[in-house]
Design a protein around this motif. Structure first.
Motif, mmCIF file in Angstrom:
data_model
loop_
_atom_site.group_PDB
_atom_site.id
_atom_site.type_symbol
_atom_site.label_atom_id
_atom_site.label_comp_id
_atom_site.label_asym_id
_atom_site.label_seq_id
_atom_site.Cartn_x
_atom_site.Cartn_y
_atom_site.Cartn_z
ATOM 1 N N VAL A 199 0.859 -1.184 0.000
ATOM 2 C CA VAL A 199 0.000 0.000 0.000
ATOM 3 C C VAL A 199 0.898 1.237 0.000
ATOM 4 O O VAL A 199 1.959 1.222 0.620
ATOM 5 N N PRO A 200 0.513 2.321 -0.701
ATOM 6 C CA PRO A 200 1.310 3.544 -0.629
ATOM 7 C C PRO A 200 1.541 3.978 0.821
ATOM 8 O O PRO A 200 0.672 3.822 1.683
ATOM 9 N N ARG A 201 2.719 4.506 1.090
ATOM 10 C CA ARG A 201 3.156 4.796 2.453
ATOM 11 C C ARG A 201 2.200 5.722 3.200
ATOM 12 O O ARG A 201 1.851 5.469 4.351
ATOM 13 N N THR A 202 1.757 6.799 2.581
ATOM 14 C CA THR A 202 0.880 7.746 3.276
ATOM 15 C C THR A 202 -0.456 7.113 3.628
ATOM 16 O O THR A 202 -0.999 7.370 4.704
ATOM 17 N N VAL A 203 -0.975 6.275 2.736
ATOM 18 C CA VAL A 203 -2.248 5.612 3.006
ATOM 19 C C VAL A 203 -2.094 4.631 4.166
ATOM 20 O O VAL A 203 -2.962 4.549 5.042
ATOM 21 N N ALA A 204 -0.984 3.896 4.189
ATOM 22 C CA ALA A 204 -0.750 2.936 5.270
ATOM 23 C C ALA A 204 -0.604 3.652 6.611
ATOM 24 O O ALA A 204 -1.118 3.177 7.630
ATOM 25 N N ILE A 205 0.062 4.798 6.631
ATOM 26 C CA ILE A 205 0.245 5.545 7.877
ATOM 27 C C ILE A 205 -1.089 6.098 8.376
ATOM 28 O O ILE A 205 -1.413 6.006 9.568
ATOM 29 N N VAL A 206 -1.886 6.664 7.493
ATOM 30 C CA VAL A 206 -3.193 7.205 7.889
ATOM 31 C C VAL A 206 -4.103 6.080 8.366
ATOM 32 O O VAL A 206 -4.798 6.217 9.385
ATOM 33 N N ASN A 207 -4.107 4.960 7.664
ATOM 34 C CA ASN A 207 -4.932 3.823 8.056
ATOM 35 C C ASN A 207 -4.508 3.283 9.421
ATOM 36 O O ASN A 207 -5.353 3.001 10.272
ATOM 37 N N GLY A 208 -3.218 3.141 9.643
ATOM 38 C CA GLY A 208 -2.728 2.654 10.927
ATOM 39 C C GLY A 208 -3.023 3.621 12.057
ATOM 40 O O GLY A 208 -3.344 3.203 13.176
ATOM 41 N N THR A 209 -2.915 4.910 11.799
ATOM 42 C CA THR A 209 -3.206 5.915 12.817
ATOM 43 C C THR A 209 -4.685 5.903 13.200
ATOM 44 O O THR A 209 -5.035 5.987 14.389
ATOM 45 N N LEU A 210 -5.552 5.795 12.204
ATOM 46 C CA LEU A 210 -6.983 5.726 12.483
ATOM 47 C C LEU A 210 -7.333 4.473 13.280
ATOM 48 O O LEU A 210 -8.087 4.532 14.260
ATOM 49 N N ALA A 211 -6.757 3.347 12.889
ATOM 50 C CA ALA A 211 -7.025 2.090 13.605
ATOM 51 C C ALA A 211 -6.475 2.148 15.022
ATOM 52 O O ALA A 211 -7.113 1.650 15.965
ATOM 53 N N ALA A 212 -5.306 2.771 15.207
ATOM 54 C CA ALA A 212 -4.740 2.900 16.546
ATOM 55 C C ALA A 212 -5.586 3.831 17.410
ATOM 56 O O ALA A 212 -5.746 3.597 18.614
ATOM 57 N N ALA A 213 -6.131 4.884 16.827
ATOM 58 C CA ALA A 213 -6.988 5.794 17.584
ATOM 59 C C ALA A 213 -8.253 5.091 18.052
ATOM 60 O O ALA A 213 -8.705 5.286 19.187
ATOM 61 N N VAL A 214 -8.812 4.255 17.194
ATOM 62 C CA VAL A 214 -10.010 3.512 17.585
ATOM 63 C C VAL A 214 -9.654 2.440 18.607
ATOM 64 O O VAL A 214 -10.316 2.279 19.629
ATOM 65 N N GLY A 215 -8.579 1.692 18.334
ATOM 66 C CA GLY A 215 -8.221 0.575 19.203
ATOM 67 C C GLY A 215 -7.668 0.991 20.541
ATOM 68 O O GLY A 215 -8.042 0.448 21.579
ATOM 69 N N LEU A 216 -6.776 1.970 20.541
ATOM 70 C CA LEU A 216 -6.137 2.381 21.792
ATOM 71 C C LEU A 216 -6.868 3.538 22.467
ATOM 72 O O LEU A 216 -7.079 3.516 23.677
ATOM 73 N N GLY A 217 -7.232 4.529 21.699
ATOM 74 C CA GLY A 217 -7.861 5.713 22.278
ATOM 75 C C GLY A 217 -9.248 5.438 22.810
ATOM 76 O O GLY A 217 -9.601 5.857 23.910
ATOM 77 N N LEU A 218 -10.050 4.734 22.043
ATOM 78 C CA LEU A 218 -11.411 4.427 22.472
ATOM 79 C C LEU A 218 -11.505 3.078 23.183
ATOM 80 O O LEU A 218 -12.571 2.708 23.651
ATOM 81 N N GLN A 219 -10.411 2.365 23.221
ATOM 82 C CA GLN A 219 -10.320 1.040 23.827
ATOM 83 C C GLN A 219 -11.322 0.068 23.224
ATOM 84 O O GLN A 219 -11.949 -0.729 23.906
#
Length: 90
Positions: A28-48
């Motif tokens: 996957v293009p680097r910027t898309v992978a970073i944005v996708n991972g950041t969004l998933a981390a925000a949902v997984g870690l931030g919202l638990q």
């Protein structure tokens, strides 16, 4: 490697393949992978919400992988598509 006939002798340079191909992370293009991972981390870690965060990452990565297999620069094409209005509405 022979130089094209219209170039004078000595005006050729080897070009490494890594300079012309985009940077991919997991296909996957680097910027898309970073944005996708950041969004998933925000949902997984931030919202638990671990499972929805993992599902968000997995589905997002699969969609981005599908787009990258069609065209590696799909995000630039999509941004250009959204930027300009439709000229030929039927």
């Amino acid at each position: 490697m022979t130089a094209p006939s219209h170039l004078p002798e000595g005006f050729e340079a080897p070009l490494h393949r890594a300079l012309t191909e985009p940077i991919l992370l997991g296909g996957v293009p680097r910027t898309v992978a970073i944005v996708n991972g950041t969004l998933a981390a925000a949902v997984g870690l931030g919202l638990q919400l671990w499972l929805p965060g993992l599902a968000c990452w997995f589905v997002g990565h699969l969609l981005a992988l599908w787009g990258a297999q069609a065209d590696v620069q799909f995000m630039q094409v999509f941004a250009r598509h959204v930027k300009y209005p439709a000229l030929l509405d039927a």
